[in-house]
Design a protein around this motif. Structure first.
Motif, short mmCIF file in Angstrom:
data_model
loop_
_atom_site.label_atom_id
_atom_site.label_comp_id
_atom_site.label_asym_id
_atom_site.label_seq_id
_atom_site.Cartn_x
_atom_site.Cartn_y
_atom_site.Cartn_z
N ILE A 193 -87.63 -87.63 17.53
CA ILE A 193 -87.12 -88.97 17.83
C ILE A 193 -87.45 -89.93 16.70
O ILE A 193 -86.60 -90.69 16.24
N ILE A 211 -86.37 -97.78 22.64
CA ILE A 211 -86.12 -97.19 21.32
C ILE A 211 -84.63 -97.07 21.06
O ILE A 211 -84.15 -97.37 19.97
N PHE A 212 -83.90 -96.60 22.06
CA PHE A 212 -82.51 -96.25 21.81
C PHE A 212 -81.51 -97.33 22.20
O PHE A 212 -80.31 -97.12 22.10
N SER A 213 -81.99 -98.47 22.65
CA SER A 213 -81.05 -99.53 22.99
C SER A 213 -80.47 -100.14 21.74
O SER A 213 -81.14 -100.24 20.72
N SER A 214 -79.24 -100.57 21.85
CA SER A 214 -78.65 -101.28 20.72
C SER A 214 -77.79 -102.40 21.26
O SER A 214 -77.35 -102.35 22.41
N GLU A 215 -77.59 -103.41 20.46
CA GLU A 215 -76.74 -104.50 20.93
C GLU A 215 -75.95 -105.12 19.80
O GLU A 215 -76.29 -105.00 18.62
N GLN A 238 -79.59 -93.33 18.13
CA GLN A 238 -78.99 -94.34 17.27
C GLN A 238 -79.89 -94.43 16.06
O GLN A 238 -81.09 -94.39 16.18
N ILE A 239 -79.30 -94.58 14.93
CA ILE A 239 -80.15 -94.63 13.75
C ILE A 239 -80.58 -96.07 13.50
O ILE A 239 -79.77 -96.93 13.19
N HIS A 240 -81.87 -96.31 13.69
CA HIS A 240 -82.37 -97.64 13.38
C HIS A 240 -82.84 -97.65 11.94
O HIS A 240 -84.00 -97.53 11.67
N PHE A 253 -76.02 -101.60 24.70
CA PHE A 253 -75.99 -100.22 25.15
C PHE A 253 -77.43 -99.85 25.50
O PHE A 253 -78.30 -99.87 24.64
N LEU A 295 -88.06 -94.83 26.03
CA LEU A 295 -86.81 -94.33 25.48
C LEU A 295 -85.74 -95.41 25.49
O LEU A 295 -84.96 -95.55 24.56
N ILE A 334 -84.69 -92.02 14.43
CA ILE A 334 -84.51 -93.46 14.36
C ILE A 334 -85.02 -94.03 13.06
O ILE A 334 -84.91 -95.21 12.79
#
Lengths: 173, 628, 122
Positions: free
Chosen positions: B441, B499-503, C18-20, B599, B496, B445
């Motif tokens: 993970i 970490i994986f949220s996006s906006e 998602q790639i940060h 998301f 999780l 990221i």
């Protein structure tokens, strides 16, 4: 014996907490911005309200003993309240009154000025509110008293009243 | 008007009974009977009954829109839907206090009738201590926060309830939360009574455990409902903001969770009695301090009730009197057991519960200090600081790691002593898999932060362990397994998710489309409608992913009239794997709308896991009630 | 059964990754505004608030980022303008020493008490 010391210590600590909390209840909760001593006015660029010509703060803050920068909007009710005070202050010849029109609709702003009178030597616009933030303001109305070295002597948050006008007049002497 | 009168006089009657019960029960305390006189039960019942009638009187005043009643006038409106007229009863300061009083009087009555197996003196003392609290609340209510103030002439319309508060989750959030807070009042009274009556024993532990579970379950669900409401209603996609009012509900929860574990040690090994009493006192004191902080105007928060320093002073004095009272009782009456000091072995369940308490108290202190320090600083040095999420994250996250790891070992240890078993291959594999997942993970990221890697590994490891325990053959301790699994799932989902949220935040006009990494948003159209007490602007949006799968989201802007407010209602598509969250706001003076799309993976697991956490507790409760 | 569960988890994680990467200015603006208090609101961050102040503040933050200021410098700039009150991350200085240190201190004290309890009578 040890228990008694512990009990005494706890009661002492609790009394301290009680006093603090009691005092804080009586404090106002509204944040009044600190008048930061002698901050220099930052340079900024804006547009003249009427002519829409770009103008920089250097050109505006030039040639006078004192400047009063007043942030206002037509949609701001307290601005209406303080307008008489501003008209009064504008009569003082040693001071240049500058109006910063904050996040306003030009038509409404013009109506505001036409109806209530124009106390300002110059009106500039802060369409997006960013200039006000860069000046450290956070709402309307707000008034800055600035001296000829472009140092901010005093800041008033909220509408001007008679008391603040008296204070300003004292400074202007 | 009639409902109001009935409400008011019932309240007075209830107050009368709350005072009457004191001499009657003291008399009963001193006599030779082994049982509690029926008179005590009746008076306690009447006390509850009249508060209930009073509460209904207030509800009816709201339903009838009787705006002569000051509380109804301030908080209601004729156009409000019936459901929210009713829930508006407790959505304000005075009404919510009446609800407190209702639950306080109900719980003491239930306590009396359900505690027949306990000694009489202990039960009467619990009643007396609880009455101190009840009378305090009566006085507070009648003197500073009367829900039954009437004025003439009767206004034709009320000032309206805040539209944000018109939500089903928020309607039941206060009652459930108060059941948790007030439950802790019984624990408080009962613990002090047990100290005075010298009734701290395994028998007592078993009996008080039920009340601890009841209080804990309601508090857990109450907090969960508040977070759910914040997520669905407040329109920012967050569910926890470390807002002072949220913290104020979390603090008693830490205490109560610690107490819940501690009481098991008291029951099994007859030790940690002093600490149990301290926790019981602390839990209720935190609930009361919470009431103080929220209602006195001392804190700056979205959630606070109307500011009123007079109320603040009353609660402050009441709170400190209670603390002083409980301290004196504790120090005067509590003698540590003279019996042999119980030895606690390192490798035992008791030790792991000690560690659990240790960490929970640390988390409690972080939240408490973070919430209260700005107040102290401002009084002492006139400097204002803000303490928010960064502070709490920095102090809590590093300590979460050992907490999670201890939690994977602790529950499996035996009471008294465990043998150091051979570490089985399974455990090692699970540990390595957790580490591997975490590294993967982190790599994906793109941020290689040591703390995060360890934290994620720990969360996965605990998760795997709790799953493994859940499916193990032993049938005992189902409630613990469910709750611990729920907790591990909660931590994992939160991690999780974050970490994986996006906006994506953009300004869009009708007809415009915005494409980003994996999806695109198309602002298709606008719909204008009208509802009972608001107009709405509904935006139709299409979210399309790279595979041409699309969903429709319809966020809404509601324009209320009484009072004039514009609220933003998000549209959320929830699936088991993610939430897609869309909210729009007006941009002043433009045809543009500010659109926020988020998301959020695993969002629903946060709620499910909290539900599981509470359900585990319910299992335990039902098991005991069934056993009886 | 356990193994299946593990595989499923890995599968989903790969799907939703998602790639940060290095945060662009847009994300940074949001990140910073989450840590800045909206001064005219009751307990909201600039990120959450839709008030005039908050909207203007977001623009200023974006502007400063575009001018090349780093995240830390922007916080310093805003604190200089508005005081410590505006940031949610209290600075570690003399005045906030107790704030940051007290919980840790309590943790150590708690640990000491527990170890005493476990070691006694060994």
């Amino acid at each position: 014996m040890k228990n008694k010391i512990l009990l005494f210590g706890i009661i002492l600590f609790l009394s301290f907490c009680f006093v603090i909390l009691f005092k804080s209840l009586n404090n106002s909760n509204v944040y009044v911005p600190k008048t930061v001593s002698e901050k220099t006015l930052v340079n900024f660029n804006s547009k003249d309200f009427f002519s829409e010509v770009e103008i920089s703060s250097n050109e505006i803050f030039f040639g006078k003993e004192f400047y009063i920068l007043n942030i206002w909007s037509s949609w701001c009710l307290p601005c209406r309240e303080e307008h008489p005070q501003l008209l009064q202050l504008s009569k003082n010849s040693s001071v240049k009154l500058i109006g910063l029109n904050y996040k306003d609709n030009p038509k409404n702003a013009k109506k505001f000025i036409d109806t209530l009178g124009n106390p300002y030597s110059i009106i500039i616009i802060d369409e997006k509110g960013t200039i006000s933030i860069e000046l450290g303001a956070y709402g309307v109305p707000e008034t800055y008293i600035i001296n000829k070295d472009k140092k901010i002597i005093k800041k008033f948050a909220g509408p001007l009243n008679d008391k603040s006008v008296k204070e300003i007049n004292l400074i202007l002497k | 008007m009639l409902a109001h009168q009935i409400g008011y006089y019932s309240l007075i009657l209830g107050f009368f009974f709350s005072i009457l019960i004191i001499p009657v029960s003291i008399k009963n305390f001193n006599n030779k009977n082994k049982v509690i006189d029926n008179k005590v039960f009746s008076i306690s019942f009447f006390q509850f009954f009249f508060v209930l009638v009073s509460f209904f009187g207030l509800i009816l005043s709201f339903v009838n829109s009787d705006f002569g009643n000051e509380t109804v006038f301030n908080n209601s409106h004729t156009t409000k839907p019936l459901f929210y007229k009713i829930s508006g009863t407790w959505g304000n300061h005075e009404g919510s206090l009446l609800l407190w009083l209702l639950v306080l009087t109900l719980f003491i009555f239930i306590f009396l009738i359900k505690s027949n197996s306990q000694p009489k003196k202990y039960r009467i003392l619990t009643l007396l201590f609880q009455q101190v609290i009840i009378i305090g609340f009566f006085l507070f209510l009648l003197k500073t926060s009367n829900p039954f103030n009437y004025f003439f002439p009767v206004p034709k319309e009320g000032l309206g309830l805040n539209p944000i508060l018109q939500d089903p989750a928020l309607a039941i959030h206060p009652p459930i939360l108060y059941l948790g807070y007030v439950g802790s009042s019984i624990i408080f009274s009962a613990s002090l009574a047990a100290v005075v009556a010298k009734h701290i024993s395994t028998v007592w532990a078993k009996h008080i455990k039920l009340w601890i579970f009841v209080s804990w379950i309601f508090l857990t669900f109450g907090i969960m409902l508040g977070s759910i409401w914040a997520y669905y209603e407040l329109g920012w996609g967050g569910f926890w903001f470390w807002d002072p009012v949220e913290n104020v509900s979390l603090m008693p929860w830490f205490c109560l969770t610690a107490l819940l574990h501690c009481i098991l040690v008291l029951e099994k090994r007859s030790t940690l009695s002093s600490w149990t009493i301290i926790l019981s006192i602390a839990t209720f004191m935190l609930s009361m301090s919470g009431t103080f902080l929220v209602r006195s105007g001392i804190l700056n928060s979205v959630h606070t009730f109307a500011n009123d320093p007079e109320r603040g002073i009353f609660i402050l004095i009441f709170l400190f009197m209670l603390i002083l009272f409980s301290l004196v009782i504790f120090f005067v009456f509590h003698k540590e057991n003279d019996q042999k000091i119980v030895k606690i072995n390192w490798l035992s369940k008791e030790a792991s519960i000690l560690f659990n308490n240790w960490f929970l108290m640390y988390f409690l202190s972080v939240v408490l200090i973070g919430t209260v320090y700005p107040i102290f600083l401002e009084v002492l040095s006139s400097e204002k600081i803000s303490v928010g999420p960064p502070f709490y994250h920095k102090l809590i996250v590093p300590f979460l790691i050992p907490f999670l790891l201890f939690m994977s070992i602790g529950p499996n240890l035996n009471w008294i002593k465990s043998k150091i078993k051979k570490v089985r291959i399974k455990i090692i594999i699970l540990f390595l898999i957790s580490l591997l997942l975490s590294l993967l993970i982190s790599k994906k990221i793109g941020s290689v932060n040591l703390i995060n890697i360890v934290l994620i590994s720990a969360a996965f490891y605990l998760f795997f362990i709790t799953v493994k325990d859940f499916f193990s053959k032993k049938f005992k301790n189902y409630s613990q397994k469910i709750s611990h699994f729920g907790f591990s799932l909660l931590i994992l989902s939160i991690l999780l998710n974050s970490i994986f949220s996006s906006e994506v935040i953009i300004n869009l006009k009708v007809g415009e489309k915005f494409s980003f990494k994996k999806e695109s948003i198309t602002f298709e159209s606008i719909e204008n409608t009208e509802s009972k007490n608001y107009r709405s602007i509904i935006g139709h949006f299409k979210i399309e992913d790279k595979q041409k799968n699309s969903i429709q989201l319809k966020p809404e802007l509601r324009i209320y009239d009484q009072p004039f407010t514009i609220t933003s209602e998000a549209d959320i598509k929830t699936t088991l794997y993610y939430d897609k969250f869309l909210v729009m706001n007006l941009v002043k003076g433009n045809e543009y709308f500010n659109v926020r799309y988020q998301f959020k993976p695993f969002m629903i697991w946060i709620w499910i896991s909290t539900l599981l956490l509470g359900i585990g507790g319910m299992f335990s409760l039902f098991k005991r009630i069934y056993e009886k | 059964m356990k193994l299946q569960k593990i595989f499923l988890i890995i599968f989903f994680i790969f799907n939703f990754t998602q790639i940060h990467s290095v945060e662009n200015n847009n994300e940074l603006t949001h990140k910073i505004s989450k840590n800045i208090r909206c001064l005219i609101c009751q307990g909201q961050s600039v990120y959450d608030s839709q008030s005039d102040f908050a909207l203007s503040m977001k623009l200023v933050i974006e502007k400063k980022l575009n001018e090349g200021l780093k995240e830390k410098e922007i916080y310093e700039y805003l604190i200089d303008q508005y005081g410590q009150w505006i940031t949610y991350d209290p600075e570690f200085n003399q005045k906030t020493l107790i704030l940051w240190a007290l919980p840790i201190l309590l943790f150590i004290i708690g640990g000491a008490i527990i170890f005493r309890k476990l070691i006694v009578l060994k």
